[in-house]
Design a protein around this motif. Structure first.
Motif, mmCIF file in Angstrom:
data_model
loop_
_atom_site.group_PDB
_atom_site.id
_atom_site.type_symbol
_atom_site.label_atom_id
_atom_site.label_comp_id
_atom_site.label_asym_id
_atom_site.label_seq_id
_atom_site.Cartn_x
_atom_site.Cartn_y
_atom_site.Cartn_z
ATOM 1 N N VAL A 30 1.854 9.034 -11.647
ATOM 2 C CA VAL A 30 1.916 9.028 -10.187
ATOM 3 C C VAL A 30 2.233 7.626 -9.669
ATOM 4 N N LEU A 31 1.551 6.613 -10.214
ATOM 5 C CA LEU A 31 1.810 5.239 -9.797
ATOM 6 C C LEU A 31 3.246 4.838 -10.078
ATOM 7 N N THR A 36 8.562 3.576 -8.077
ATOM 8 C CA THR A 36 10.004 3.846 -8.138
ATOM 9 C C THR A 36 10.565 4.168 -6.757
ATOM 10 N N VAL A 37 9.839 5.033 -6.041
ATOM 11 C CA VAL A 37 10.286 5.393 -4.693
ATOM 12 C C VAL A 37 10.305 4.158 -3.786
ATOM 13 N N ILE A 43 15.605 -1.217 -2.117
ATOM 14 C CA ILE A 43 17.008 -1.487 -2.450
ATOM 15 C C ILE A 43 17.937 -0.943 -1.370
ATOM 16 N N VAL A 44 17.663 0.271 -0.900
ATOM 17 C CA VAL A 44 18.491 0.873 0.160
ATOM 18 C C VAL A 44 18.433 0.020 1.427
ATOM 19 N N ALA A 45 17.217 -0.436 1.784
ATOM 20 C CA ALA A 45 17.076 -1.274 2.971
ATOM 21 C C ALA A 45 17.845 -2.574 2.812
ATOM 22 N N LEU A 46 17.794 -3.167 1.602
ATOM 23 C CA LEU A 46 18.524 -4.404 1.360
ATOM 24 C C LEU A 46 20.024 -4.195 1.468
ATOM 25 N N VAL A 47 20.503 -3.074 0.898
ATOM 26 C CA VAL A 47 21.937 -2.784 0.967
ATOM 27 C C VAL A 47 22.382 -2.601 2.420
#
Length: 325
Positions: A30-31, A36-37, A43-47
């Motif tokens: 779970v951790l 990972t999420v 990463i998406v926010a950085l892109v």
């Protein structure tokens, strides 16, 4: 007995909670999923941030080059954002071309106005000169009257051409009004001298109430033109025996110059049109004038950051000129 029962209930509840908790391996899974999420979101926010920054820098570059008037050929790919950049580039390029065309048109207008002023000044001056010489030749009654008519119409034509040239220069930005702080009494003194003979000839009393210590912002030449137009109208439309009063009132931001006459007044319907170019009231159609003086006055005062107000009820009119202090 009650305490023992409560303790058993707590123990039973704890047992049920521990029964639903995952074991050690499941907790790690779970951790791992949560981390990972979180990493994917980061990463998406950085892109997205990097893309937004690139778009911002790109659009900012286009706007800067457009402001400087140095748009050059640009290359764009087929992405959605690049298509937007391409549209913005075409718009800015079109605006830049329009601005250059406007500047070229303005320069052409300036040249045309200068030509009109030059080409008309000499013929009108010659007409006035020859008419004056003709009047000195001892003409009889009818010929003298005709010569006087030529003189009056020539003066009227000269005034009209000069007014049109001034209006054209102001409208097209060919003349810059440059206000600065000057004593108001100095300007009013010159205007009083210019109007003295005409007011005396018409038997109109001029009352000047201008304190010597008042200073406000104005362009001496053009503000003098604006006030002269207002004063000229006040004397023109005030009957013999009337008076024109010029007074000043100070406000925090403005200096108000009131030009009040005891003339024929301006009706409510006419007040909405008196500042329009070439407007003349049907009641004064027989008076000399071309209907451009008030238009010029409002344009000049507006270019200086001020404004003009009009008050008239029945008889008499007051024009209030507001100049910045």
């Amino acid at each position: 007995m009650n305490h023992l029962t409560a303790a058993l209930r707590v123990t039973r509840s704890q047992t049920q909670i521990w029964d639903i908790l995952p074991d050690g391996g499941t907790v790690k899974t779970v951790l791992l999923v949560v981390l990972t999420v979180f990493a994917v979101i980061l990463i998406v926010a950085l892109v997205l941030w990097l893309r937004e920054r690139r778009i911002y820098r790109r659009l900012n570059h286009l706007l800067d080059t457009a402001i400087e008037g140095s748009l050059l050929g640009e290359t764009f790919n087929e992405s959605r954002y690049s298509q937007l950049e391409s549209k913005l580039y075409r718009y800015l390029k079109s605006s830049s071309l329009s601005r250059r065309q406007l500047e070229a048109d303005r320069a052409q207008i300036a040249e045309m106005v200068s030509d009109i002023s030059h080409q008309t000044k000499t013929p009108i001056t010659n007409i006035l000169l020859y008419t004056q010489l003709l009047q000195e030749c001892g003409l009889d009654g009818e010929s003298r009257e005709l010569a006087e008519q030529i003189m009056r119409q020539s003066e009227h034509l000269r005034f009209l051409v000069e007014a049109l040239v001034k209006a054209s220069r102001l409208e097209n930005g060919l003349v810059a009004v440059r206000p600065a702080r000057y004593p108001l009494a100095e300007l009013c003194g010159r205007l009083a001298q210019d109007l003295e003979s005409r007011a005396r000839e018409k038997r109109v009393e001029m009352i000047w109430d201008i304190p010597p210590d008042i200073v406000c912002r104005y362009d001496p030449k053009w503000t003098g033109e604006a006030l002269a137009n207002l004063l000229d109208n006040a004397v023109k439309y005030t009957p013999a025996g009337g008076r024109v009063t010029i007074s000043v009132q100070l406000y925090e931001l403005f200096c108000r110059i009131d030009i009040a006459d005891t003339g024929i007044g301006i009706t409510g319907e006419e007040q909405a049109h008196v500042f329009e170019r070439f407007y003349r009231s049907p009641r004064v159609a027989q008076q000399e004038g071309v209907g451009i003086g008030l238009y010029l006055s409002r344009r000049i005062i507006s270019d200086e950051g001020g404004y003009i107000k009009l008050r008239s009820k029945g008889k008499g009119t007051t024009f209030s000129v507001f100049l910045l202090r």
